[in-house]
Write a protein that holds these residues in place. Structure first.
Motif, mmCIF file in Angstrom:
data_model
loop_
_atom_site.group_PDB
_atom_site.id
_atom_site.type_symbol
_atom_site.label_atom_id
_atom_site.label_comp_id
_atom_site.label_asym_id
_atom_site.label_seq_id
_atom_site.Cartn_x
_atom_site.Cartn_y
_atom_site.Cartn_z
ATOM 1 N N ALA A 142 0.821 -1.213 0.000
ATOM 2 C CA ALA A 142 0.000 0.000 0.000
ATOM 3 C C ALA A 142 0.854 1.262 0.000
ATOM 4 O O ALA A 142 0.507 2.271 -0.630
ATOM 5 N N LEU A 143 1.981 1.227 0.717
ATOM 6 C CA LEU A 143 2.872 2.392 0.745
ATOM 7 C C LEU A 143 3.710 2.499 -0.527
ATOM 8 O O LEU A 143 4.018 3.595 -0.987
ATOM 9 N N GLY A 144 4.055 1.327 -1.091
ATOM 10 C CA GLY A 144 5.001 1.319 -2.204
ATOM 11 C C GLY A 144 4.434 1.747 -3.538
ATOM 12 O O GLY A 144 5.110 2.425 -4.321
ATOM 13 N N MET A 145 3.171 1.378 -3.830
ATOM 14 C CA MET A 145 2.618 1.657 -5.147
ATOM 15 C C MET A 145 2.577 3.146 -5.482
ATOM 16 O O MET A 145 2.994 3.547 -6.580
ATOM 17 N N PRO A 146 2.103 4.022 -4.580
ATOM 18 C CA PRO A 146 2.138 5.457 -4.911
ATOM 19 C C PRO A 146 3.553 5.971 -5.135
ATOM 20 O O PRO A 146 3.777 6.839 -5.991
ATOM 21 N N GLN A 147 4.516 5.428 -4.366
ATOM 22 C CA GLN A 147 5.902 5.862 -4.528
ATOM 23 C C GLN A 147 6.460 5.434 -5.891
ATOM 24 O O GLN A 147 7.175 6.185 -6.550
ATOM 25 N N VAL A 148 6.114 4.210 -6.305
ATOM 26 C CA VAL A 148 6.561 3.714 -7.615
ATOM 27 C C VAL A 148 5.976 4.568 -8.730
ATOM 28 O O VAL A 148 6.684 4.976 -9.670
ATOM 29 N N LEU A 149 4.679 4.880 -8.632
ATOM 30 C CA LEU A 149 4.037 5.720 -9.647
ATOM 31 C C LEU A 149 4.676 7.097 -9.706
ATOM 32 O O LEU A 149 4.953 7.628 -10.789
ATOM 33 N N ALA A 150 4.923 7.686 -8.527
ATOM 34 C CA ALA A 150 5.509 9.028 -8.485
ATOM 35 C C ALA A 150 6.925 9.035 -9.061
ATOM 36 O O ALA A 150 7.316 9.970 -9.778
ATOM 37 N N ALA A 151 7.699 7.983 -8.769
ATOM 38 C CA ALA A 151 9.094 7.944 -9.223
ATOM 39 C C ALA A 151 9.213 7.687 -10.725
ATOM 40 O O ALA A 151 10.122 8.210 -11.382
ATOM 41 N N LEU A 152 8.287 6.897 -11.284
ATOM 42 C CA LEU A 152 8.421 6.485 -12.688
ATOM 43 C C LEU A 152 7.614 7.333 -13.674
ATOM 44 O O LEU A 152 7.795 7.201 -14.881
ATOM 45 N N ARG A 153 6.737 8.215 -13.147
ATOM 46 C CA ARG A 153 5.879 8.995 -14.050
ATOM 47 C C ARG A 153 6.671 9.904 -14.980
ATOM 48 O O ARG A 153 6.222 10.210 -16.085
ATOM 49 N N GLN A 154 7.828 10.352 -14.556
ATOM 50 C CA GLN A 154 8.615 11.235 -15.425
ATOM 51 C C GLN A 154 9.267 10.475 -16.572
ATOM 52 O O GLN A 154 9.767 11.092 -17.515
ATOM 53 N N GLU A 160 1.455 2.456 -18.658
ATOM 54 C CA GLU A 160 2.583 1.544 -18.862
ATOM 55 C C GLU A 160 3.075 0.989 -17.517
ATOM 56 O O GLU A 160 3.429 -0.198 -17.419
ATOM 57 N N ILE A 161 3.071 1.839 -16.492
ATOM 58 C CA ILE A 161 3.501 1.395 -15.158
ATOM 59 C C ILE A 161 2.513 0.377 -14.597
ATOM 60 O O ILE A 161 2.903 -0.679 -14.082
ATOM 61 N N VAL A 162 1.210 0.687 -14.699
ATOM 62 C CA VAL A 162 0.181 -0.222 -14.197
ATOM 63 C C VAL A 162 0.243 -1.557 -14.933
ATOM 64 O O VAL A 162 0.129 -2.636 -14.336
ATOM 65 N N SER A 163 0.445 -1.512 -16.247
ATOM 66 C CA SER A 163 0.545 -2.740 -17.041
ATOM 67 C C SER A 163 1.742 -3.578 -16.611
ATOM 68 O O SER A 163 1.639 -4.809 -16.491
ATOM 69 N N ALA A 164 2.876 -2.924 -16.346
ATOM 70 C CA ALA A 164 4.079 -3.647 -15.930
ATOM 71 C C ALA A 164 3.867 -4.343 -14.587
ATOM 72 O O ALA A 164 4.284 -5.497 -14.396
ATOM 73 N N VAL A 165 3.190 -3.663 -13.654
ATOM 74 C CA VAL A 165 2.868 -4.287 -12.363
ATOM 75 C C VAL A 165 1.969 -5.499 -12.591
ATOM 76 O O VAL A 165 2.104 -6.535 -11.922
ATOM 77 N N GLY A 166 1.045 -5.375 -13.549
ATOM 78 C CA GLY A 166 0.167 -6.486 -13.862
ATOM 79 C C GLY A 166 0.922 -7.724 -14.316
ATOM 80 O O GLY A 166 0.561 -8.853 -13.957
ATOM 81 N N TRP A 167 1.968 -7.530 -15.108
ATOM 82 C CA TRP A 167 2.749 -8.696 -15.552
ATOM 83 C C TRP A 167 3.467 -9.366 -14.391
ATOM 84 O O TRP A 167 3.741 -10.577 -14.438
ATOM 85 N N LEU A 168 3.778 -8.619 -13.335
ATOM 86 C CA LEU A 168 4.389 -9.232 -12.153
ATOM 87 C C LEU A 168 3.434 -10.236 -11.499
ATOM 88 O O LEU A 168 3.867 -11.247 -10.950
ATOM 89 N N THR A 169 2.124 -9.933 -11.557
ATOM 90 C CA THR A 169 1.157 -10.876 -10.986
ATOM 91 C C THR A 169 1.111 -12.173 -11.790
ATOM 92 O O THR A 169 0.796 -13.234 -11.237
#
Length: 381
Positions: A142-154, A160-169
């Protein structure tokens, strides 16, 4: 035979995914509104679909896991999460998006229930402590996902970020497919007769209603704290969001301590500590005129709320060892109904009386939890 350590680690990864699942929709809702030109009502509909999916998954997983075991259920739910992530990232229409969000919630509900149930099954002593340690993974997700989105949005688009997380599942689905899990508890038929008896078990019902209050308490703090802190220009939104993240940090750290340093402390003593921390947090939140005081109150609230689910689910796992999945489904469904119902009622309170009554509702929830907890502990003894 199965390896308890490997099963526990696999469950932790699954609950981490559930933490990511719960936070993802809120983290990208502004992007979805812009993509599909959604107004406030339409966006609110998206938020209402996911809890319905989680409720369905929580109802579904218990009898199925008792009958068929955990492996197939976790593999299919990870595939469902992958489909949900991809749908949120690439859906071409609002209707497809809604269907994907339901599948997303359904799969997340199954993962949440099944990972908690399997850890209860493989733990002989200290079920509450093991479930607390498992719960740390949820906080990290819960803490990590917003941080990942904030760090990779630039560097990448949000979808693309959400899709990549989906492939991890999808990778998780493969991992669950090769791990050995505890065998099914009932090789023939569903335990319907035992499920019916649960409605007559007053102790189990009291635990369910304790979790009704616990889940709804967590919901109103998660959903209304930033509005409460920013009302009347009391605090800037960025600082209010930071204070809310400290609440999640307090929640996660306390679960880590419960599962490690305080592992040998009796569960009823940990419940007493939790129920003492909560009113202190409410008082600081109510009287706090500065960021430091409000943040301290939220940290205490997070620490106080951390023990409710693991300890109560530990009691359920001990009471219904041969039907743990079904019993977990029973109490989790009651908890989720509380989450949805009280959160809606809180919206009515805010609309008619103001958001300052957040602490009033929180105090009422705490009093109900105190009464229920004392009754549950007496009955268990």
């Amino acid at each position: 035979m199965y390896n308890k350590r490997i099963v526990f680690m696999a469950a932790c990864l699954g609950l981490l995914l559930f933490g990511v699942t719960l936070i993802t929709l809120g983290a990208v809702v502004l992007d979805l509104r812009q993509k599909f030109s959604l107004d406030g009502i339409a966006a609110g509909t998206l938020f209402s679909i996911m809890p319905i999916g989680i409720l369905a998954g929580s109802l579904f997983f218990g009898p199925v896991s008792d009958r068929y075991g955990y492996k197939l259920l976790l593999v299919l739910s990870c595939l469902g999460l992958c489909a949900g992530f991809q749908g949120i990232a690439h859906a071409a229409s609002p209707d497809i998006l809604k269907a994907c969000i339901f599948v997303f919630g359904l799969s997340g509900g199954v993962v949440n229930g099944a990972t908690n149930a399997v850890v209860a099954d493989i733990t002989v002593r200290g079920k509450g402590a093991s479930l607390s340690l498992l719960g740390v993974s949820f906080g990290i997700g819960a803490l990590g996902m917003p941080q990942v989105l904030a760090a990779l949005r630039q560097y990448y688009a949000w979808n693309e970020i959400v899709s990549a997380v989906g492939w991890l599942t999808l990778i998780m689905a493969v991992l669950y497919a090769v791990i050995k899990f505890p065998p099914p508890k009932h090789l023939q038929g569903f335990p319907l007769k035992q499920s019916g008896r649960m409605f007559g078990d007053l102790t189990l019902l009291l635990i369910g209603f304790f979790l009704f209050c616990q889940s709804s308490f967590e919901a109103i703090i998660n959903n209304w704290t930033t509005t409460y802190l920013t009302a009347g220009d009391h605090m800037e939104e960025s600082r209010a969001l930071y204070a809310l993240s400290l609440y999640i940090a307090g929640f996660t750290v306390m679960r880590l301590l419960t599962g490690s340093v305080f592992r040998t402390v009796p569960p009823r003593h940990m419940l007493i500590v939790s129920l003492l921390l909560m009113p202190a947090g409410i008082l600081l939140l109510q009287t706090g005129s500065t960021f430091a005081v409000s943040a301290a109150g939220l940290i205490l609230l997070g620490a106080g709320l951390a023990g409710g689910f693991p300890i109560m689910l530990g009691f359920v796992g001990e009471r219904y060892a041969s039907h743990s999945g079904t019993a977990f489904s029973f109490v989790l469904v009651i908890a989720l109904i509380g989450n949805m119902l009280v959160n809606y009622m809180m919206g009515l309170v805010v609309q008619h009386y103001g958001v300052q009554h957040l602490t009033t509702v929180a105090l009422a929830e705490w009093l109900a939890m105190l009464l229920l907890c004392s009754t549950i502990v007496r009955r268990l003894q």
